[in-house]
Design a protein around this motif. Structure first.
Motif, mmCIF file in Angstrom:
data_model
loop_
_atom_site.group_PDB
_atom_site.id
_atom_site.type_symbol
_atom_site.label_atom_id
_atom_site.label_comp_id
_atom_site.label_asym_id
_atom_site.label_seq_id
_atom_site.Cartn_x
_atom_site.Cartn_y
_atom_site.Cartn_z
ATOM 1 N N ARG A 51 0.842 -1.205 0.000
ATOM 2 C CA ARG A 51 0.000 0.000 0.000
ATOM 3 C C ARG A 51 0.871 1.245 0.000
ATOM 4 N NH1 ARG A 51 -2.097 4.331 0.473
ATOM 5 N NH2 ARG A 51 -4.214 4.819 1.120
ATOM 6 N N ARG A 52 1.931 1.255 0.830
ATOM 7 C CA ARG A 52 2.852 2.399 0.888
ATOM 8 C C ARG A 52 3.596 2.564 -0.436
ATOM 9 N NH1 ARG A 52 3.608 0.342 5.991
ATOM 10 N NH2 ARG A 52 5.470 -0.796 5.346
ATOM 11 N N ASP A 53 4.069 1.449 -1.013
ATOM 12 C CA ASP A 53 4.800 1.513 -2.284
ATOM 13 C C ASP A 53 3.905 2.024 -3.410
ATOM 14 O OD1 ASP A 53 6.996 0.503 -0.952
ATOM 15 O OD2 ASP A 53 6.799 -1.529 -1.779
ATOM 16 N N ILE A 54 2.678 1.537 -3.452
ATOM 17 C CA ILE A 54 1.737 1.970 -4.496
ATOM 18 C C ILE A 54 1.432 3.455 -4.335
ATOM 19 C CG2 ILE A 54 -0.629 1.720 -5.354
ATOM 20 C CD1 ILE A 54 -0.309 -1.334 -4.659
ATOM 21 N N GLU A 55 1.234 3.893 -3.092
ATOM 22 C CA GLU A 55 0.959 5.312 -2.877
ATOM 23 C C GLU A 55 2.133 6.172 -3.342
ATOM 24 O OE1 GLU A 55 -0.505 8.593 0.361
ATOM 25 O OE2 GLU A 55 -1.015 6.500 0.658
ATOM 26 N N ALA A 56 3.355 5.734 -3.101
ATOM 27 C CA ALA A 56 4.529 6.490 -3.559
ATOM 28 C C ALA A 56 4.519 6.608 -5.088
ATOM 29 C CB ALA A 56 5.816 5.821 -3.073
ATOM 30 N N GLU A 57 4.170 5.509 -5.780
ATOM 31 C CA GLU A 57 4.072 5.546 -7.244
ATOM 32 C C GLU A 57 2.982 6.517 -7.687
ATOM 33 O OE1 GLU A 57 3.418 1.510 -8.534
ATOM 34 O OE2 GLU A 57 5.192 0.801 -7.466
ATOM 35 N N VAL A 58 1.835 6.437 -7.023
ATOM 36 C CA VAL A 58 0.702 7.294 -7.373
ATOM 37 C C VAL A 58 1.052 8.766 -7.148
ATOM 38 C CG1 VAL A 58 -1.652 7.913 -6.661
ATOM 39 C CG2 VAL A 58 -1.056 5.522 -7.079
ATOM 40 N N LEU A 59 1.727 9.062 -6.046
ATOM 41 C CA LEU A 59 2.119 10.452 -5.754
ATOM 42 C C LEU A 59 3.028 11.021 -6.835
ATOM 43 C CD1 LEU A 59 2.796 10.232 -1.915
ATOM 44 C CD2 LEU A 59 1.011 11.572 -3.041
ATOM 45 N N SER A 60 3.793 10.152 -7.489
ATOM 46 C CA SER A 60 4.732 10.636 -8.499
ATOM 47 C C SER A 60 4.077 10.947 -9.847
ATOM 48 C CB SER A 60 5.864 9.627 -8.697
ATOM 49 O OG SER A 60 5.396 8.473 -9.376
ATOM 50 N N PHE A 61 2.891 10.365 -10.120
ATOM 51 C CA PHE A 61 2.300 10.618 -11.432
ATOM 52 C C PHE A 61 0.873 11.147 -11.419
ATOM 53 C CE2 PHE A 61 0.504 6.379 -10.893
ATOM 54 C CZ PHE A 61 -0.714 6.487 -11.534
ATOM 55 N N LEU A 62 0.091 10.808 -10.428
ATOM 56 C CA LEU A 62 -1.333 11.129 -10.479
ATOM 57 C C LEU A 62 -1.650 12.620 -10.572
ATOM 58 C CD1 LEU A 62 -4.096 9.762 -10.608
ATOM 59 C CD2 LEU A 62 -4.201 9.924 -8.128
ATOM 60 N N PRO A 63 -0.983 13.478 -9.789
ATOM 61 C CA PRO A 63 -1.359 14.889 -9.868
ATOM 62 C C PRO A 63 -1.189 15.510 -11.260
ATOM 63 C CG PRO A 63 -0.085 14.486 -7.891
ATOM 64 C CD PRO A 63 -0.011 13.224 -8.730
ATOM 65 N N GLN A 64 -0.286 14.976 -12.079
ATOM 66 C CA GLN A 64 -0.051 15.519 -13.418
ATOM 67 C C GLN A 64 -0.727 14.700 -14.520
ATOM 68 O OE1 GLN A 64 2.159 15.722 -10.502
ATOM 69 N NE2 GLN A 64 3.626 14.574 -11.694
ATOM 70 N N ALA A 65 -1.366 13.604 -14.162
ATOM 71 C CA ALA A 65 -1.960 12.701 -15.152
ATOM 72 C C ALA A 65 -3.150 13.370 -15.852
ATOM 73 C CB ALA A 65 -2.402 11.406 -14.484
ATOM 74 N N PRO A 66 -3.397 13.004 -17.109
ATOM 75 C CA PRO A 66 -4.547 13.555 -17.842
ATOM 76 C C PRO A 66 -5.841 12.854 -17.411
ATOM 77 C CG PRO A 66 -3.343 12.028 -19.237
ATOM 78 C CD PRO A 66 -2.575 12.132 -17.947
ATOM 79 N N LEU A 67 -6.449 13.373 -16.375
ATOM 80 C CA LEU A 67 -7.621 12.742 -15.772
ATOM 81 C C LEU A 67 -8.913 13.414 -16.222
ATOM 82 C CD1 LEU A 67 -6.404 12.562 -12.071
ATOM 83 C CD2 LEU A 67 -6.259 10.755 -13.794
ATOM 84 N N TRP A 68 -9.969 12.615 -16.207
ATOM 85 C CA TRP A 68 -11.332 13.128 -16.305
ATOM 86 C C TRP A 68 -11.902 13.112 -14.905
ATOM 87 C CZ3 TRP A 68 -12.899 15.474 -20.494
ATOM 88 C CH2 TRP A 68 -12.302 15.149 -21.713
ATOM 89 N N LEU A 69 -12.481 14.220 -14.478
ATOM 90 C CA LEU A 69 -13.060 14.331 -13.144
ATOM 91 C C LEU A 69 -14.576 14.377 -13.210
ATOM 92 C CD1 LEU A 69 -10.960 17.202 -11.496
ATOM 93 C CD2 LEU A 69 -10.587 14.741 -11.322
ATOM 94 N N ALA A 70 -15.209 13.652 -12.311
ATOM 95 C CA ALA A 70 -16.629 13.852 -12.050
ATOM 96 C C ALA A 70 -16.660 14.810 -10.870
ATOM 97 C CB ALA A 70 -17.304 12.536 -11.695
ATOM 98 N N VAL A 71 -17.352 15.931 -11.040
ATOM 99 C CA VAL A 71 -17.402 16.935 -9.987
ATOM 100 C C VAL A 71 -18.839 17.154 -9.545
ATOM 101 C CG1 VAL A 71 -15.284 18.084 -10.759
ATOM 102 C CG2 VAL A 71 -17.490 18.879 -11.615
ATOM 103 N N ASP A 72 -18.981 17.567 -8.292
ATOM 104 C CA ASP A 72 -20.314 17.864 -7.784
ATOM 105 C C ASP A 72 -20.710 19.286 -8.196
ATOM 106 O OD1 ASP A 72 -19.009 19.611 -6.004
ATOM 107 O OD2 ASP A 72 -19.315 18.299 -4.270
ATOM 108 N N ASN A 73 -21.828 19.756 -7.696
ATOM 109 C CA ASN A 73 -22.322 21.082 -8.087
ATOM 110 C C ASN A 73 -21.414 22.215 -7.636
ATOM 111 O OD1 ASN A 73 -24.554 20.181 -9.501
ATOM 112 N ND2 ASN A 73 -25.780 20.006 -7.644
#
Length: 162
Positions: A51-73
């Protein structure tokens, strides 16, 4: 006469989703928090070190990844999807919104972009496997290890073009 509103109106009313947007850099902090909440609610099978290793990987790419967001009102992210061509690389919904249509809305948005979607889901995440199969995804295979070689089997799924 019975009023039968279109599905997007029903989904919007159900989850208070204003729209789906492309993520921008300032969404990174909220997306990471959403990812943590979703993983903590659904990935109990991960060892603490994985879980810690995966989170470290996610922290390195997710904030800059080309994501689609579902947002509330209020334009607050309640779900996101990383789509690479026709492959759903990641899809997470805030646990408080599970079962409310947010995930379906993200998949339907992906279908508008790319026909014939595929994804891989951890076999131990029965809720996610059931979600995709409920939407019409079909099993196409299984891998003993995840994409990083960890002992978390993946179910490979495909949604045929409509």
């Amino acid at each position: 006469m019975i009023y039968d509103p279109p599905l997007p109106i029903l989904i919007s009313a159900l989850v208070s989703v204003a729209r789906i947007l492309k993520a921008v850099a300032s969404d990174g902090k909220h997306v990471l928090l959403l990812w943590r909440r979703a993983v903590d609610a659904t990935h109990h099978f991960l060892s603490p070190s994985d879980r810690r290793d995966i989170e470290a990987e996610v922290l390195s790419f997710l904030p800059q990844a080309p994501l689609w967001l579902a947002v509330d009102n209020s334009d607050f992210p309640i779900g996101f999807m990383l789509l690479d061509g026709g492959h759903v690389e990641a899809s997470f919904v805030d646990p408080s919104k599970h079962g409310s249509g947010v995930g379906r809305m993200l998949v339907e948005h992906a279908q508008c972009i790319q026909l014939g979607l595929t994804t891989d889901v951890n076999e131990q995440n029965a809720q996610a496997v059931g979600f995709y199969e409920h939407l019409g995804f079909e099993r196409t295979g299984r891998s003993e290890m995840d994409s990083q070689g960890r002992p978390y089997p993946l179910i490979h799924l495909r949604l045929p073009p409509a």
